[in-house]
Design a protein around this motif. Structure first.
Motif, PDB file in Angstrom:
ATOM      1  N   ILE A  94       0.850  -1.197   0.000  1.00  0.00           N
ATOM      2  CA  ILE A  94       0.000   0.000   0.000  1.00  0.00           C
ATOM      3  C   ILE A  94       0.885   1.246   0.000  1.00  0.00           C
ATOM      4  O   ILE A  94       1.994   1.222   0.532  1.00  0.00           O
ATOM      5  CB  ILE A  94      -0.975  -0.043   1.219  1.00  0.00           C
ATOM      6  CG1 ILE A  94      -2.032   1.055   1.123  1.00  0.00           C
ATOM      7  CG2 ILE A  94      -0.236  -0.006   2.540  1.00  0.00           C
ATOM      8  CD1 ILE A  94      -3.191   0.872   2.090  1.00  0.00           C
ATOM      9  N   ASP A  95       0.408   2.330  -0.629  1.00  0.00           N
ATOM     10  CA  ASP A  95       1.140   3.597  -0.603  1.00  0.00           C
ATOM     11  C   ASP A  95       0.928   4.289   0.733  1.00  0.00           C
ATOM     12  O   ASP A  95      -0.051   4.016   1.429  1.00  0.00           O
ATOM     13  CB  ASP A  95       0.641   4.532  -1.712  1.00  0.00           C
ATOM     14  CG  ASP A  95       1.070   4.067  -3.091  1.00  0.00           C
ATOM     15  OD1 ASP A  95       1.909   3.151  -3.176  1.00  0.00           O
ATOM     16  OD2 ASP A  95       0.554   4.629  -4.073  1.00  0.00           O
ATOM     17  N   ALA A  96       1.815   5.226   1.029  1.00  0.00           N
ATOM     18  CA  ALA A  96       1.738   5.901   2.325  1.00  0.00           C
ATOM     19  C   ALA A  96       0.673   6.991   2.359  1.00  0.00           C
ATOM     20  O   ALA A  96       0.309   7.476   3.419  1.00  0.00           O
ATOM     21  CB  ALA A  96       3.101   6.511   2.649  1.00  0.00           C
ATOM     22  N   ASP A  97       0.153   7.373   1.184  1.00  0.00           N
ATOM     23  CA  ASP A  97      -0.669   8.587   1.144  1.00  0.00           C
ATOM     24  C   ASP A  97      -2.161   8.334   1.359  1.00  0.00           C
ATOM     25  O   ASP A  97      -2.964   9.248   1.241  1.00  0.00           O
ATOM     26  CB  ASP A  97      -0.453   9.312  -0.183  1.00  0.00           C
ATOM     27  CG  ASP A  97      -0.738   8.412  -1.376  1.00  0.00           C
ATOM     28  OD1 ASP A  97      -1.235   7.284  -1.171  1.00  0.00           O
ATOM     29  OD2 ASP A  97      -0.447   8.838  -2.508  1.00  0.00           O
ATOM     30  N   LEU A  98      -2.527   7.082   1.654  1.00  0.00           N
ATOM     31  CA  LEU A  98      -3.908   6.709   1.961  1.00  0.00           C
ATOM     32  C   LEU A  98      -4.873   6.975   0.804  1.00  0.00           C
ATOM     33  O   LEU A  98      -6.062   7.189   1.027  1.00  0.00           O
ATOM     34  CB  LEU A  98      -4.390   7.428   3.239  1.00  0.00           C
ATOM     35  CG  LEU A  98      -3.692   6.934   4.518  1.00  0.00           C
ATOM     36  CD1 LEU A  98      -3.987   7.853   5.681  1.00  0.00           C
ATOM     37  CD2 LEU A  98      -4.125   5.509   4.859  1.00  0.00           C
ATOM     38  N   GLN A  99      -4.352   6.973  -0.422  1.00  0.00           N
ATOM     39  CA  GLN A  99      -5.253   7.083  -1.570  1.00  0.00           C
ATOM     40  C   GLN A  99      -6.057   5.794  -1.718  1.00  0.00           C
ATOM     41  O   GLN A  99      -7.141   5.799  -2.268  1.00  0.00           O
ATOM     42  CB  GLN A  99      -4.453   7.347  -2.849  1.00  0.00           C
ATOM     43  CG  GLN A  99      -3.979   8.772  -2.973  1.00  0.00           C
ATOM     44  CD  GLN A  99      -3.452   9.039  -4.369  1.00  0.00           C
ATOM     45  OE1 GLN A  99      -2.324   8.673  -4.698  1.00  0.00           O
ATOM     46  NE2 GLN A  99      -4.271   9.648  -5.200  1.00  0.00           N
ATOM     47  N   ASP A 100      -5.446   4.699  -1.255  1.00  0.00           N
ATOM     48  CA  ASP A 100      -6.103   3.394  -1.328  1.00  0.00           C
ATOM     49  C   ASP A 100      -6.509   3.003   0.090  1.00  0.00           C
ATOM     50  O   ASP A 100      -5.700   3.088   1.002  1.00  0.00           O
ATOM     51  CB  ASP A 100      -5.124   2.365  -1.899  1.00  0.00           C
ATOM     52  CG  ASP A 100      -4.408   2.896  -3.118  1.00  0.00           C
ATOM     53  OD1 ASP A 100      -5.092   3.336  -4.046  1.00  0.00           O
ATOM     54  OD2 ASP A 100      -3.157   2.907  -3.124  1.00  0.00           O
ATOM     55  N   GLN A 197     -12.866   3.193  -4.950  1.00  0.00           N
ATOM     56  CA  GLN A 197     -12.672   4.542  -5.474  1.00  0.00           C
ATOM     57  C   GLN A 197     -11.371   5.092  -4.931  1.00  0.00           C
ATOM     58  O   GLN A 197     -11.163   5.095  -3.723  1.00  0.00           O
ATOM     59  CB  GLN A 197     -13.796   5.438  -4.984  1.00  0.00           C
ATOM     60  CG  GLN A 197     -15.145   4.970  -5.429  1.00  0.00           C
ATOM     61  CD  GLN A 197     -16.050   6.160  -5.692  1.00  0.00           C
ATOM     62  OE1 GLN A 197     -15.795   7.262  -5.211  1.00  0.00           O
ATOM     63  NE2 GLN A 197     -17.095   5.939  -6.458  1.00  0.00           N
ATOM     64  N   ARG A 198     -10.523   5.548  -5.811  1.00  0.00           N
ATOM     65  CA  ARG A 198      -9.253   6.085  -5.331  1.00  0.00           C
ATOM     66  C   ARG A 198      -9.459   7.512  -4.825  1.00  0.00           C
ATOM     67  O   ARG A 198     -10.038   8.343  -5.505  1.00  0.00           O
ATOM     68  CB  ARG A 198      -8.227   6.084  -6.466  1.00  0.00           C
ATOM     69  CG  ARG A 198      -6.831   6.313  -5.932  1.00  0.00           C
ATOM     70  CD  ARG A 198      -5.763   5.883  -6.905  1.00  0.00           C
ATOM     71  NE  ARG A 198      -4.610   5.398  -6.177  1.00  0.00           N
ATOM     72  CZ  ARG A 198      -3.357   5.814  -6.416  1.00  0.00           C
ATOM     73  NH1 ARG A 198      -3.115   6.668  -7.371  1.00  0.00           N
ATOM     74  NH2 ARG A 198      -2.369   5.334  -5.703  1.00  0.00           N
ATOM     75  N   LYS A 199      -8.987   7.745  -3.619  1.00  0.00           N
ATOM     76  CA  LYS A 199      -9.201   9.050  -2.985  1.00  0.00           C
ATOM     77  C   LYS A 199      -8.060   9.999  -3.307  1.00  0.00           C
ATOM     78  O   LYS A 199      -7.049   9.622  -3.872  1.00  0.00           O
ATOM     79  CB  LYS A 199      -9.257   8.872  -1.459  1.00  0.00           C
ATOM     80  CG  LYS A 199     -10.390   8.014  -0.984  1.00  0.00           C
ATOM     81  CD  LYS A 199     -11.649   8.859  -0.890  1.00  0.00           C
ATOM     82  CE  LYS A 199     -12.826   8.039  -0.428  1.00  0.00           C
ATOM     83  NZ  LYS A 199     -13.895   7.926  -1.385  1.00  0.00           N
ATOM     84  N   GLU A 200      -8.259  11.223  -2.799  1.00  0.00           N
ATOM     85  CA  GLU A 200      -7.191  12.197  -2.859  1.00  0.00           C
ATOM     86  C   GLU A 200      -6.106  11.807  -1.868  1.00  0.00           C
ATOM     87  O   GLU A 200      -6.398  11.091  -0.910  1.00  0.00           O
ATOM     88  CB  GLU A 200      -7.760  13.539  -2.400  1.00  0.00           C
ATOM     89  CG  GLU A 200      -7.726  14.612  -3.433  1.00  0.00           C
ATOM     90  CD  GLU A 200      -8.458  15.838  -2.925  1.00  0.00           C
ATOM     91  OE1 GLU A 200      -7.765  16.785  -2.548  1.00  0.00           O
ATOM     92  OE2 GLU A 200      -9.701  15.813  -2.898  1.00  0.00           O
ATOM     93  N   ARG A 201      -4.895  12.314  -2.085  1.00  0.00           N
ATOM     94  CA  ARG A 201      -3.867  12.107  -1.073  1.00  0.00           C
ATOM     95  C   ARG A 201      -4.312  12.648   0.269  1.00  0.00           C
ATOM     96  O   ARG A 201      -4.911  13.712   0.317  1.00  0.00           O
ATOM     97  CB  ARG A 201      -2.635  12.925  -1.472  1.00  0.00           C
ATOM     98  CG  ARG A 201      -1.600  12.143  -2.147  1.00  0.00           C
ATOM     99  CD  ARG A 201      -0.421  13.028  -2.453  1.00  0.00           C
ATOM    100  NE  ARG A 201       0.679  12.123  -2.723  1.00  0.00           N
ATOM    101  CZ  ARG A 201       1.517  11.690  -1.811  1.00  0.00           C
ATOM    102  NH1 ARG A 201       1.451  12.145  -0.574  1.00  0.00           N
ATOM    103  NH2 ARG A 201       2.453  10.824  -2.128  1.00  0.00           N
ATOM    104  N   PHE A 202      -3.983  11.943   1.365  1.00  0.00           N
ATOM    105  CA  PHE A 202      -4.327  12.453   2.686  1.00  0.00           C
ATOM    106  C   PHE A 202      -3.538  13.731   2.977  1.00  0.00           C
ATOM    107  O   PHE A 202      -4.061  14.697   3.514  1.00  0.00           O
ATOM    108  CB  PHE A 202      -4.043  11.388   3.757  1.00  0.00           C
ATOM    109  CG  PHE A 202      -4.230  11.879   5.146  1.00  0.00           C
ATOM    110  CD1 PHE A 202      -5.508  12.077   5.643  1.00  0.00           C
ATOM    111  CD2 PHE A 202      -3.140  12.173   5.947  1.00  0.00           C
ATOM    112  CE1 PHE A 202      -5.690  12.557   6.927  1.00  0.00           C
ATOM    113  CE2 PHE A 202      -3.320  12.646   7.237  1.00  0.00           C
ATOM    114  CZ  PHE A 202      -4.598  12.835   7.727  1.00  0.00           C
TER     115      PHE A 202
HETATM  116 MG    MG Z   1      -0.399   8.463  -4.329  1.00  0.00          MG
END
Ligand code: MG
Ligand code: UDP
Length: 330
Positions: A94-100, A197-202
């Motif tokens: 998982i990416d760190a930015d909580l988009q997923d 749904q992919r969110k915006e970066r946190f």
């Molecule tokens: Mg990202």
């Protein structure tokens, strides 16, 4: 090596603002799953205090292991370093930015329990990303699938849950220019999508500016297709047809006594043909450069430090780094 049930691997470049929230959401979902877990945070050469924050998280939570790369190696290599250190039977990338959303973990685990080897996130929408990013991504995935001999699912990132057997195979794949989502697709076995749904970066900004994105796209194409190398054959055919037509025009012009007027068309033809040649040489260069880098056989990355709890496993990690690298490079 102590096995755990779930490893979560998170590559991080300058993600200090979102790290606390990331840890909170990951811990909450792991607590709900009620299985042993570890969270591997990989610092890919951050300069904004990400590492110091990781150390605090390590001290507060013994499930966290912090791994520090010796410099910025890029998302795919940082992730690869984390994957070789993961001890879980199942591994979430998982990416760190909580988009997923990490909250999908229980559902993903259930799909693995039902027999899947890979559960990959497939986005149905992407919020808060620029028009340029969305449309280039869309076209890129279509193009890649046209070129590649293997089907690589469109609109997926690296967000996925994989089993230990997939991980072991992935860790044995020696390539340097890694397109991990494609490499996992190549492995085969049972791979199922889960849509979200992919969110915006946190917090923070994208760490994939246009230059890195282009390089990533070239890595993907050159790793999964040799078709661009054959482009010269088709272009050569096309341009030879154009050349024959032009020859016809020249002969007609000569008969009509208009021969000297041809200067601009001649100039245009030379520019056209030489730009095609340069384009093809460029494609050759993209492949050749990667072959040269692979042949050099350097370690894929260098790990500077691995910390768990408040224990610094540094002495081990430098050997560990060599072990994992040669493991990834033979
Ligand atoms: Mg990202
Ligand atoms: N990342 C990294 N090293 C890099 C670039 C990115 O470890 O050189 C990490 C970044 O911190 C994030 C993930 O890779 O956790 C994906 O990057 P980002 O979210 O910026 O990409 P995007 O979602 O915009 O494509």
């Amino acid at each position: 090596m102590d096995r755990v049930h779930i490893s979560i691997v998170v590559p991080c470049l300058n993600e200090v603002e979102g790290l606390g929230e990331l840890h909170r959401r990951l811990s909450t979902v792991c607590a709900a799953v009620k299985e042993s877990h570890e969270i591997l945070l990989i610092d890919d050469g951050s300069t904004d205090g990400t590492w110091e924050h990781m150390l605090q998280l390590c001290a507060a939570d013994k499930a966290v292991r912090a791994v520090r790369m010796s410099r910025n190696f890029g998302h795919q290599l940082a992730l690869s370093a984390g994957l070789t250190l993961a001890r879980g039977d199942r591994v979430l990338i998982i990416d760190a930015d909580l988009q997923d959303p990490p909250e999908l973990l229980p559902e993903m685990l259930a799909l693995i329990d039902a027999g899947a080897d890979v559960v990959y996130g497939q986005r149905t929408a992407r919020e808060g990303e620029t028009w340029l990013k969305r449309s280039t991504a869309r076209w890129f995935y279509r193009l890649l699938n046209q070129l590649s001999e293997h089907r690589i699912p469109a609109d997926t990132g690296d967000f996925r849950l994989i089993t230990r057997r997939v991980l072991d195979i992935l860790n044995q794949m020696p390539e340097r220019h890694r397109y991990i989502r494609g490499m996992i697709a190549w492995i085969g076995l049972q791979q199922v999508p889960i849509t979200y749904q992919r969110k915006e970066r946190f917090a923070g900004n994208t760490k994939y500016p246009f230059g890195k994105m282009t390089k990533f796209a070239f890595d993907a194409i050159t790793s999964f297709s040799v078709k661009p190398l054959k482009l010269s054959i088709w272009l050569g055919l096309l341009t030879s047809i154009i050349a024959v037509l032009m020859l016809g025009m020249t002969i007609v012009a000569w008969f009509l006594d208009l021969a000297v007027v041809g200067w601009s068309s001649l100039f245009a033809a030379i520019t056209f043909f030489s730009s095609i040649q340069l384009f093809i040489i460029g494609i050759l260069g993209e492949y050749l450069g990667r072959v040269a880098e692979q042949l050099r056989g350097r370690p894929l990355y260098v790990i500077e430090q691995v910390v768990s709890g408040s224990t610094d496993l540094e002495a081990k990690s430098s050997r560990n780094a060599l072990r994992t690298e040669s493991g990834g490079d033979n």
